[in-house]
Design an enzyme around this catalytic site. Structure first.
Site, PDB file in Angstrom:
ATOM      1  N   GLY A  48     -16.018   4.263 -15.160  1.00  0.00           N
ATOM      2  CA  GLY A  48     -15.658   5.637 -15.470  1.00  0.00           C
ATOM      3  C   GLY A  48     -14.588   5.790 -16.536  1.00  0.00           C
ATOM      4  O   GLY A  48     -14.606   6.736 -17.316  1.00  0.00           O
ATOM      5  N   GLU A 103      -7.246   5.730 -15.308  1.00  0.00           N
ATOM      6  CA  GLU A 103      -8.331   6.152 -14.404  1.00  0.00           C
ATOM      7  C   GLU A 103      -9.066   7.353 -14.964  1.00  0.00           C
ATOM      8  O   GLU A 103      -8.457   8.210 -15.597  1.00  0.00           O
ATOM      9  CB  GLU A 103      -7.738   6.559 -13.044  1.00  0.00           C
ATOM     10  CG  GLU A 103      -7.575   5.426 -12.054  1.00  0.00           C
ATOM     11  CD  GLU A 103      -8.845   5.152 -11.254  1.00  0.00           C
ATOM     12  OE1 GLU A 103      -9.949   5.523 -11.714  1.00  0.00           O
ATOM     13  OE2 GLU A 103      -8.716   4.560 -10.175  1.00  0.00           O
ATOM     14  N   ASP A 104     -10.341   7.436 -14.679  1.00  0.00           N
ATOM     15  CA  ASP A 104     -11.108   8.611 -15.043  1.00  0.00           C
ATOM     16  C   ASP A 104     -10.717   9.777 -14.144  1.00  0.00           C
ATOM     17  O   ASP A 104     -10.285  10.827 -14.599  1.00  0.00           O
ATOM     18  CB  ASP A 104     -12.617   8.330 -14.939  1.00  0.00           C
ATOM     19  CG  ASP A 104     -13.020   7.622 -13.648  1.00  0.00           C
ATOM     20  OD1 ASP A 104     -12.146   7.347 -12.793  1.00  0.00           O
ATOM     21  OD2 ASP A 104     -14.218   7.340 -13.478  1.00  0.00           O
ATOM     22  N   ASP A 107      -9.977  11.315  -6.760  1.00  0.00           N
ATOM     23  CA  ASP A 107     -10.551  12.297  -5.836  1.00  0.00           C
ATOM     24  C   ASP A 107      -9.808  12.200  -4.506  1.00  0.00           C
ATOM     25  O   ASP A 107      -8.783  12.857  -4.303  1.00  0.00           O
ATOM     26  CB  ASP A 107     -12.051  11.998  -5.713  1.00  0.00           C
ATOM     27  CG  ASP A 107     -12.789  13.007  -4.844  1.00  0.00           C
ATOM     28  OD1 ASP A 107     -12.129  13.897  -4.280  1.00  0.00           O
ATOM     29  OD2 ASP A 107     -14.011  12.898  -4.715  1.00  0.00           O
ATOM     30  N   LYS A 135      -8.493  15.721  -8.393  1.00  0.00           N
ATOM     31  CA  LYS A 135      -8.995  16.778  -7.498  1.00  0.00           C
ATOM     32  C   LYS A 135      -7.957  17.080  -6.418  1.00  0.00           C
ATOM     33  O   LYS A 135      -7.100  16.248  -6.130  1.00  0.00           O
ATOM     34  CB  LYS A 135     -10.304  16.316  -6.868  1.00  0.00           C
ATOM     35  CG  LYS A 135     -11.445  16.237  -7.865  1.00  0.00           C
ATOM     36  CD  LYS A 135     -12.755  16.186  -7.133  1.00  0.00           C
ATOM     37  CE  LYS A 135     -13.866  15.770  -8.047  1.00  0.00           C
ATOM     38  NZ  LYS A 135     -15.066  15.396  -7.291  1.00  0.00           N
ATOM     39  N   PHE A 156     -18.225  18.091  -7.633  1.00  0.00           N
ATOM     40  CA  PHE A 156     -18.647  16.861  -8.288  1.00  0.00           C
ATOM     41  C   PHE A 156     -18.885  17.159  -9.762  1.00  0.00           C
ATOM     42  O   PHE A 156     -19.641  18.062 -10.106  1.00  0.00           O
ATOM     43  CB  PHE A 156     -19.926  16.334  -7.641  1.00  0.00           C
ATOM     44  CG  PHE A 156     -20.305  14.970  -8.134  1.00  0.00           C
ATOM     45  CD1 PHE A 156     -19.665  13.844  -7.664  1.00  0.00           C
ATOM     46  CD2 PHE A 156     -21.310  14.830  -9.088  1.00  0.00           C
ATOM     47  CE1 PHE A 156     -20.002  12.577  -8.127  1.00  0.00           C
ATOM     48  CE2 PHE A 156     -21.653  13.575  -9.560  1.00  0.00           C
ATOM     49  CZ  PHE A 156     -21.002  12.452  -9.074  1.00  0.00           C
ATOM     50  N   VAL A 157     -18.226  16.392 -10.631  1.00  0.00           N
ATOM     51  CA  VAL A 157     -18.347  16.640 -12.069  1.00  0.00           C
ATOM     52  C   VAL A 157     -18.936  15.427 -12.785  1.00  0.00           C
ATOM     53  O   VAL A 157     -18.890  14.305 -12.267  1.00  0.00           O
ATOM     54  CB  VAL A 157     -16.977  16.996 -12.702  1.00  0.00           C
ATOM     55  CG1 VAL A 157     -16.406  18.251 -12.084  1.00  0.00           C
ATOM     56  CG2 VAL A 157     -16.002  15.833 -12.573  1.00  0.00           C
ATOM     57  N   ASP A 163     -20.396   9.630 -14.126  1.00  0.00           N
ATOM     58  CA  ASP A 163     -21.865   9.652 -14.048  1.00  0.00           C
ATOM     59  C   ASP A 163     -22.393  10.348 -12.805  1.00  0.00           C
ATOM     60  O   ASP A 163     -21.664  10.585 -11.839  1.00  0.00           O
ATOM     61  CB  ASP A 163     -22.419   8.221 -14.059  1.00  0.00           C
ATOM     62  CG  ASP A 163     -22.231   7.526 -12.700  1.00  0.00           C
ATOM     63  OD1 ASP A 163     -21.110   7.590 -12.148  1.00  0.00           O
ATOM     64  OD2 ASP A 163     -23.206   6.949 -12.183  1.00  0.00           O
ATOM     65  N   ARG A 169     -22.667   9.770 -18.439  1.00  0.00           N
ATOM     66  CA  ARG A 169     -21.399   9.169 -18.888  1.00  0.00           C
ATOM     67  C   ARG A 169     -21.164   9.468 -20.365  1.00  0.00           C
ATOM     68  O   ARG A 169     -20.022   9.585 -20.809  1.00  0.00           O
ATOM     69  CB  ARG A 169     -21.429   7.648 -18.707  1.00  0.00           C
ATOM     70  CG  ARG A 169     -21.316   7.183 -17.267  1.00  0.00           C
ATOM     71  CD  ARG A 169     -20.978   5.699 -17.241  1.00  0.00           C
ATOM     72  NE  ARG A 169     -21.329   5.081 -15.973  1.00  0.00           N
ATOM     73  CZ  ARG A 169     -20.580   5.146 -14.877  1.00  0.00           C
ATOM     74  NH1 ARG A 169     -19.451   5.803 -14.883  1.00  0.00           N
ATOM     75  NH2 ARG A 169     -20.979   4.551 -13.770  1.00  0.00           N
TER      76      ARG A 169
HETATM   77  P1  5GP Z   1     -11.598   8.341  -4.818  1.00  0.00           P
HETATM   78  O1  5GP Z   1     -11.459   6.967  -4.233  1.00  0.00           O
HETATM   79  O2  5GP Z   1     -10.328   8.842  -5.451  1.00  0.00           O
HETATM   80  O3  5GP Z   1     -12.160   9.307  -3.827  1.00  0.00           O
HETATM   81  O4  5GP Z   1     -12.722   8.258  -5.928  1.00  0.00           O
HETATM   82  C1  5GP Z   1     -12.528   7.560  -7.112  1.00  0.00           C
HETATM   83  C2  5GP Z   1     -13.797   7.289  -7.858  1.00  0.00           C
HETATM   84  O5  5GP Z   1     -14.887   8.088  -7.378  1.00  0.00           O
HETATM   85  C3  5GP Z   1     -13.646   7.649  -9.301  1.00  0.00           C
HETATM   86  O6  5GP Z   1     -13.111   6.584 -10.039  1.00  0.00           O
HETATM   87  C4  5GP Z   1     -15.077   7.999  -9.700  1.00  0.00           C
HETATM   88  O7  5GP Z   1     -15.769   6.834 -10.063  1.00  0.00           O
HETATM   89  C5  5GP Z   1     -15.666   8.566  -8.436  1.00  0.00           C
HETATM   90  N1  5GP Z   1     -15.605  10.034  -8.436  1.00  0.00           N
HETATM   91  C6  5GP Z   1     -14.753  10.849  -7.761  1.00  0.00           C
HETATM   92  N2  5GP Z   1     -14.999  12.143  -7.995  1.00  0.00           N
HETATM   93  C7  5GP Z   1     -16.044  12.166  -8.855  1.00  0.00           C
HETATM   94  C8  5GP Z   1     -16.764  13.218  -9.504  1.00  0.00           C
HETATM   95  O8  5GP Z   1     -16.530  14.436  -9.354  1.00  0.00           O
HETATM   96  N3  5GP Z   1     -17.772  12.829 -10.343  1.00  0.00           N
HETATM   97  C9  5GP Z   1     -18.098  11.535 -10.548  1.00  0.00           C
HETATM   98  N4  5GP Z   1     -19.104  11.281 -11.390  1.00  0.00           N
HETATM   99  N5  5GP Z   1     -17.452  10.518  -9.964  1.00  0.00           N
HETATM  100  C10 5GP Z   1     -16.425  10.833  -9.129  1.00  0.00           C
END
Ligand code: 5GP
Length: 183
Positions: A48, A103-104, A107, A135, A156-157, A163, A169
């Site tokens: 990401g 980081e991208d 969440d 988020k 979800f974006v 992706d 992507r």
């Molecule tokens: P977390 O562990 O913070 O819940 O999630 C981290 C990873 O989940 C991010 O690096 C990403 O790869 C994926 N992710 C979280 N939210 C989104 C979203 O809205 N869209 C997409 N495509 N990936 C997400």
């Protein structure tokens, strides 16, 4: 590709490529001030963070090194699996280094919490996080993101490295998907 190329796939464009780059300009300036006089190692989280790493590093007007990690995240769905696994580790020894994780999106913060704990055990001189998107749930996670690009609604974006089932992507903008894409 731009949002205009796949208009029917998107229900909303949240941030355009130009808005993302403008925000990156500000963040890069801040990072340059904060790391003045210190060598900087950017650690990107694949896949990401590919776009944000490329753009942030090129926006910086100073030297930096880059390395990459790949960790498991969502798979092909839109819900966090909660399972974090290192798929590819760094090539660089972090001991004594000033590390900025790139980081991208954060969440739940689950992935980042694991990553921070793992990287801290390698004794870097400093360890901070930059995330292009965050988020609301991330605010309840135990990790601090020092540099945040944009806060997003809890949706979800896709785009700018993010992706859905391997696609989107390469979308320059960031947006939400139309329901017909999921079905
Ligand atoms: P977390 O562990 O913070 O819940 O999630 C981290 C990873 O989940 C991010 O690096 C990403 O790869 C994926 N992710 C979280 N939210 C989104 C979203 O809205 N869209 C997409 N495509 N990936 C997400």
């Amino acid at each position: 590709m731009d949002a205009s190329d796949i208009r029917s796939d998107l229900s909303d464009v949240l941030y355009t490529a130009d808005e993302i780059q403008q925000r990156l300009d500000d963040m890069a300036a801040q990072i340059e001030r904060d790391y003045d006089g210190r060598e900087l190692l950017l650690v990107g989280v694949l896949n990401g963070a590919l776009m944000v790493m490329a753009d942030l590093s090129r926006t910086l007007t100073r030297h930096c090194e880059m390395d990459w990690m790949a960790i498991s995240s969502y798979g092909s769905g839109t819900q966090s699996s909660g399972v974090v696994r290192i798929l590819k580790d760094l090539n660089t020894d972090l001991a004594g280094r000033h590390v900025l994780v790139v980081e991208d999106i954060v969440d739940t913060g689950l992935t980042l919490a694991y990553l921070i704990q793992n990287l801290k055990s390698r004794n870097p001189a400093s360890l901070e996080v930059m995330a292009m998107f965050r988020k609301p749930d991330a605010l309840n996670s135990p990790v601090t993101v020092k540099y945040v690009g944009f806060d997003l609604p809890n949706e979800f974006v896709v785009g700018y490295g993010l992706d859905y089932a391997g696609r989107y992507r390469n979308l320059r903008d960031v947006g939400t998907l139309s329901p017909h894409v999921y079905s």
